[in-house]
Design a protein around this motif. Structure first.
Motif, PDB file in Angstrom:
ATOM      1  N   ARG A  79       0.841  -1.202   0.000  1.00 52.15           N
ATOM      2  CA  ARG A  79       0.000   0.000   0.000  1.00 52.15           C
ATOM      3  C   ARG A  79       0.878   1.254   0.000  1.00 52.15           C
ATOM      4  NH1 ARG A  79      -3.090  -1.470   3.859  1.00 52.15           N
ATOM      5  NH2 ARG A  79      -1.824  -0.619   5.536  1.00 52.15           N
ATOM      6  N   ILE A  80       1.923   1.249   0.791  1.00 55.40           N
ATOM      7  CA  ILE A  80       2.800   2.418   0.872  1.00 55.40           C
ATOM      8  C   ILE A  80       3.636   2.558  -0.402  1.00 55.40           C
ATOM      9  CG2 ILE A  80       4.714   3.463   2.150  1.00 55.40           C
ATOM     10  CD1 ILE A  80       3.349   2.150   4.681  1.00 55.40           C
ATOM     11  N   ILE A  81       4.114   1.458  -0.937  1.00 55.88           N
ATOM     12  CA  ILE A  81       4.836   1.509  -2.219  1.00 55.88           C
ATOM     13  C   ILE A  81       3.924   2.075  -3.303  1.00 55.88           C
ATOM     14  CG2 ILE A  81       5.826   0.102  -4.075  1.00 55.88           C
ATOM     15  CD1 ILE A  81       6.906  -1.778  -1.833  1.00 55.88           C
ATOM     16  N   LEU A  82       2.677   1.633  -3.314  1.00 61.58           N
ATOM     17  CA  LEU A  82       1.720   2.142  -4.308  1.00 61.58           C
ATOM     18  C   LEU A  82       1.452   3.627  -4.117  1.00 61.58           C
ATOM     19  CD1 LEU A  82      -0.709  -0.871  -4.468  1.00 61.58           C
ATOM     20  CD2 LEU A  82       0.488   0.144  -6.432  1.00 61.58           C
ATOM     21  N   ARG A  83       1.375   4.077  -2.884  1.00 64.53           N
ATOM     22  CA  ARG A  83       1.172   5.512  -2.642  1.00 64.53           C
ATOM     23  C   ARG A  83       2.349   6.322  -3.172  1.00 64.53           C
ATOM     24  NH1 ARG A  83      -1.119   4.641   3.458  1.00 64.53           N
ATOM     25  NH2 ARG A  83      -3.321   4.379   2.888  1.00 64.53           N
ATOM     26  N   TRP A  87       2.142   8.844  -6.342  1.00 60.26           N
ATOM     27  CA  TRP A  87       2.526  10.249  -6.201  1.00 60.26           C
ATOM     28  C   TRP A  87       3.579  10.626  -7.246  1.00 60.26           C
ATOM     29  CZ3 TRP A  87       7.217  12.591  -4.963  1.00 60.26           C
ATOM     30  CH2 TRP A  87       7.153  13.990  -4.852  1.00 60.26           C
ATOM     31  N   GLU A  88       4.612   9.789  -7.383  1.00 59.09           N
ATOM     32  CA  GLU A  88       5.653  10.102  -8.366  1.00 59.09           C
ATOM     33  C   GLU A  88       5.088  10.093  -9.787  1.00 59.09           C
ATOM     34  OE1 GLU A  88      10.036   9.196  -6.816  1.00 59.09           O
ATOM     35  OE2 GLU A  88       8.953   7.371  -7.388  1.00 59.09           O
ATOM     36  N   LEU A  89       4.238   9.130 -10.081  1.00 59.50           N
ATOM     37  CA  LEU A  89       3.664   8.995 -11.417  1.00 59.50           C
ATOM     38  C   LEU A  89       2.761  10.165 -11.782  1.00 59.50           C
ATOM     39  CD1 LEU A  89       3.099   7.109 -13.900  1.00 59.50           C
ATOM     40  CD2 LEU A  89       1.218   6.161 -12.572  1.00 59.50           C
ATOM     41  N   LEU A  90       1.892  10.546 -10.872  1.00 59.85           N
ATOM     42  CA  LEU A  90       0.874  11.547 -11.195  1.00 59.85           C
ATOM     43  C   LEU A  90       1.255  12.982 -10.834  1.00 59.85           C
ATOM     44  CD1 LEU A  90      -2.368   9.649 -10.097  1.00 59.85           C
ATOM     45  CD2 LEU A  90      -1.331   9.770 -12.379  1.00 59.85           C
ATOM     46  N   TYR A  91       2.077  13.145  -9.817  1.00 61.74           N
ATOM     47  CA  TYR A  91       2.276  14.495  -9.277  1.00 61.74           C
ATOM     48  C   TYR A  91       3.710  15.003  -9.281  1.00 61.74           C
ATOM     49  CZ  TYR A  91      -2.454  13.581  -7.760  1.00 61.74           C
ATOM     50  OH  TYR A  91      -3.784  13.261  -7.746  1.00 61.74           O
ATOM     51  N   ASN A  92       4.677  14.177  -9.601  1.00 55.40           N
ATOM     52  CA  ASN A  92       6.060  14.640  -9.624  1.00 55.40           C
ATOM     53  C   ASN A  92       6.558  14.665 -11.060  1.00 55.40           C
ATOM     54  OD1 ASN A  92       8.754  15.195  -9.363  1.00 55.40           O
ATOM     55  ND2 ASN A  92       9.086  13.803  -7.658  1.00 55.40           N
ATOM     56  N   GLU A 103      10.644   1.888 -10.358  1.00 47.80           N
ATOM     57  CA  GLU A 103      11.188   2.039  -9.007  1.00 47.80           C
ATOM     58  C   GLU A 103      10.246   1.442  -7.966  1.00 47.80           C
ATOM     59  OE1 GLU A 103      14.153   3.129  -7.851  1.00 47.80           O
ATOM     60  OE2 GLU A 103      14.845   3.333  -9.911  1.00 47.80           O
ATOM     61  N   ALA A 104       8.948   1.599  -8.154  1.00 44.55           N
ATOM     62  CA  ALA A 104       7.984   0.996  -7.234  1.00 44.55           C
ATOM     63  C   ALA A 104       8.058  -0.531  -7.314  1.00 44.55           C
ATOM     64  CB  ALA A 104       6.568   1.482  -7.551  1.00 44.55           C
ATOM     65  N   VAL A 105       8.169  -1.061  -8.512  1.00 50.51           N
ATOM     66  CA  VAL A 105       8.284  -2.513  -8.690  1.00 50.51           C
ATOM     67  C   VAL A 105       9.570  -3.013  -8.041  1.00 50.51           C
ATOM     68  CG1 VAL A 105       8.571  -4.344 -10.421  1.00 50.51           C
ATOM     69  CG2 VAL A 105       6.817  -2.586 -10.741  1.00 50.51           C
ATOM     70  N   SER A 106      10.639  -2.264  -8.185  1.00 50.24           N
ATOM     71  CA  SER A 106      11.908  -2.637  -7.573  1.00 50.24           C
ATOM     72  C   SER A 106      11.804  -2.689  -6.045  1.00 50.24           C
ATOM     73  CB  SER A 106      12.994  -1.646  -8.005  1.00 50.24           C
ATOM     74  OG  SER A 106      14.220  -1.949  -7.399  1.00 50.24           O
ATOM     75  N   LEU A 107      11.141  -1.693  -5.456  1.00 55.46           N
ATOM     76  CA  LEU A 107      10.926  -1.720  -4.002  1.00 55.46           C
ATOM     77  C   LEU A 107      10.128  -2.954  -3.595  1.00 55.46           C
ATOM     78  CD1 LEU A 107      10.081   2.008  -3.158  1.00 55.46           C
ATOM     79  CD2 LEU A 107      12.033   0.693  -2.296  1.00 55.46           C
ATOM     80  N   ALA A 108       9.122  -3.280  -4.371  1.00 57.22           N
ATOM     81  CA  ALA A 108       8.292  -4.455  -4.060  1.00 57.22           C
ATOM     82  C   ALA A 108       9.106  -5.741  -4.158  1.00 57.22           C
ATOM     83  CB  ALA A 108       7.090  -4.510  -4.995  1.00 57.22           C
ATOM     84  N   ILE A 120       1.778  -4.534  -8.318  1.00 56.69           N
ATOM     85  CA  ILE A 120       2.130  -3.112  -8.318  1.00 56.69           C
ATOM     86  C   ILE A 120       2.376  -2.617  -9.741  1.00 56.69           C
ATOM     87  CG2 ILE A 120       3.985  -1.512  -7.637  1.00 56.69           C
ATOM     88  CD1 ILE A 120       3.899  -3.014  -4.882  1.00 56.69           C
ATOM     89  N   ASN A 121       3.064  -3.412 -10.535  1.00 60.03           N
ATOM     90  CA  ASN A 121       3.304  -3.044 -11.934  1.00 60.03           C
ATOM     91  C   ASN A 121       1.987  -2.898 -12.684  1.00 60.03           C
ATOM     92  OD1 ASN A 121       5.157  -2.630 -14.214  1.00 60.03           O
ATOM     93  ND2 ASN A 121       4.255  -4.538 -14.968  1.00 60.03           N
ATOM     94  N   GLY A 122       1.068  -3.826 -12.481  1.00 61.20           N
ATOM     95  CA  GLY A 122      -0.213  -3.770 -13.177  1.00 61.20           C
ATOM     96  C   GLY A 122      -1.046  -2.566 -12.774  1.00 61.20           C
ATOM     97  N   LEU A 123      -1.131  -2.303 -11.476  1.00 61.41           N
ATOM     98  CA  LEU A 123      -1.945  -1.192 -10.993  1.00 61.41           C
ATOM     99  C   LEU A 123      -1.345   0.162 -11.402  1.00 61.41           C
ATOM    100  CD1 LEU A 123      -4.308   0.014  -9.515  1.00 61.41           C
ATOM    101  CD2 LEU A 123      -3.200  -0.547  -7.346  1.00 61.41           C
ATOM    102  N   LEU A 124      -0.044   0.320 -11.222  1.00 59.34           N
ATOM    103  CA  LEU A 124       0.583   1.582 -11.630  1.00 59.34           C
ATOM    104  C   LEU A 124       0.567   1.741 -13.149  1.00 59.34           C
ATOM    105  CD1 LEU A 124       3.591   1.918  -9.152  1.00 59.34           C
ATOM    106  CD2 LEU A 124       1.388   3.112  -9.095  1.00 59.34           C
ATOM    107  N   GLY A 125       0.687   0.634 -13.872  1.00 58.63           N
ATOM    108  CA  GLY A 125       0.583   0.689 -15.332  1.00 58.63           C
ATOM    109  C   GLY A 125      -0.788   1.176 -15.763  1.00 58.63           C
ATOM    110  N   ARG A 126      -1.812   0.720 -15.066  1.00 59.99           N
ATOM    111  CA  ARG A 126      -3.168   1.177 -15.374  1.00 59.99           C
ATOM    112  C   ARG A 126      -3.311   2.681 -15.080  1.00 59.99           C
ATOM    113  NH1 ARG A 126      -8.983  -1.007 -13.656  1.00 59.99           N
ATOM    114  NH2 ARG A 126     -10.051  -0.014 -15.371  1.00 59.99           N
ATOM    115  N   LEU A 127      -2.789   3.109 -13.933  1.00 64.15           N
ATOM    116  CA  LEU A 127      -2.844   4.546 -13.598  1.00 64.15           C
ATOM    117  C   LEU A 127      -2.042   5.365 -14.616  1.00 64.15           C
ATOM    118  CD1 LEU A 127      -2.497   4.448  -9.704  1.00 64.15           C
ATOM    119  CD2 LEU A 127      -4.592   4.748 -11.058  1.00 64.15           C
TER     120      LEU A 127
END
Length: 136
Positions: A79-83, A87-92, A103-108, A120-127
């Motif tokens: 959950r924290i990795i996804l947050r 944030w990095e994907l949408l707001y940075n 980087e999120a996938v690497s942390l996971a 995490i890759n699938g969800l962030l890929g969708r976002l």
């Protein structure tokens, strides 16, 4: 690991500790500054502040687009990795979209279960695909 990678990892530690102790991330940062020799990188603080400020919006996106998973059902670290990744994907704007996801996938891979990196890759890929409409 890059300086930003270390900063991301430290931000994850701070956000995780805050959640586990039911305190604010700012109090965790303050305690570390007062009671340790640890230097807290400026990017760590930027990530923590960004995730904290936008957490309700980020959580809404995660809840809406994580098929079959509620936030409470996700492992805490995921959950924290996804947050952070959201944030990095949408707001940075300084972090390329593909870097935020990888980087999120690497942390996971390092910190979570065997199934977490693909989730995490699938969800962030969708976002990432929905980013223009999410930010409209």
């Amino acid at each position: 690991m890059s300086a930003r990678g270390k900063a991301r990892n430290r931000a994850l530690d701070i956000l995780f500790e805050a959640e586990q102790r039911a305190v604010t991330p700012y109090s965790v940062i303050q305690e570390r500054r007062l009671h340790t020799e640890q230097t807290i990188n400026a990017y760590t603080v930027e990530v923590v502040e960004g995730v904290t400020a936008l957490q309700s919006t980020i959580d809404e996106f995660l809840t809406t687009y994580s098929q079959g998973w509620t936030l409470d059902r996700m492992p805490n670290v995921d959950r924290i990795i996804l947050r952070i990744g959201t944030w990095e994907l949408l707001y940075n704007e300084d972090v390329p979209d593909s870097v935020a996801v990888s980087e999120a996938v690497s942390l996971a891979r390092t910190l979570s279960t065997d199934d977490s990196p693909s989730f995490i890759n699938g969800l962030l890929g969708r976002l990432k695909d929905l980013k223009p409409s999410l930010l409209a």
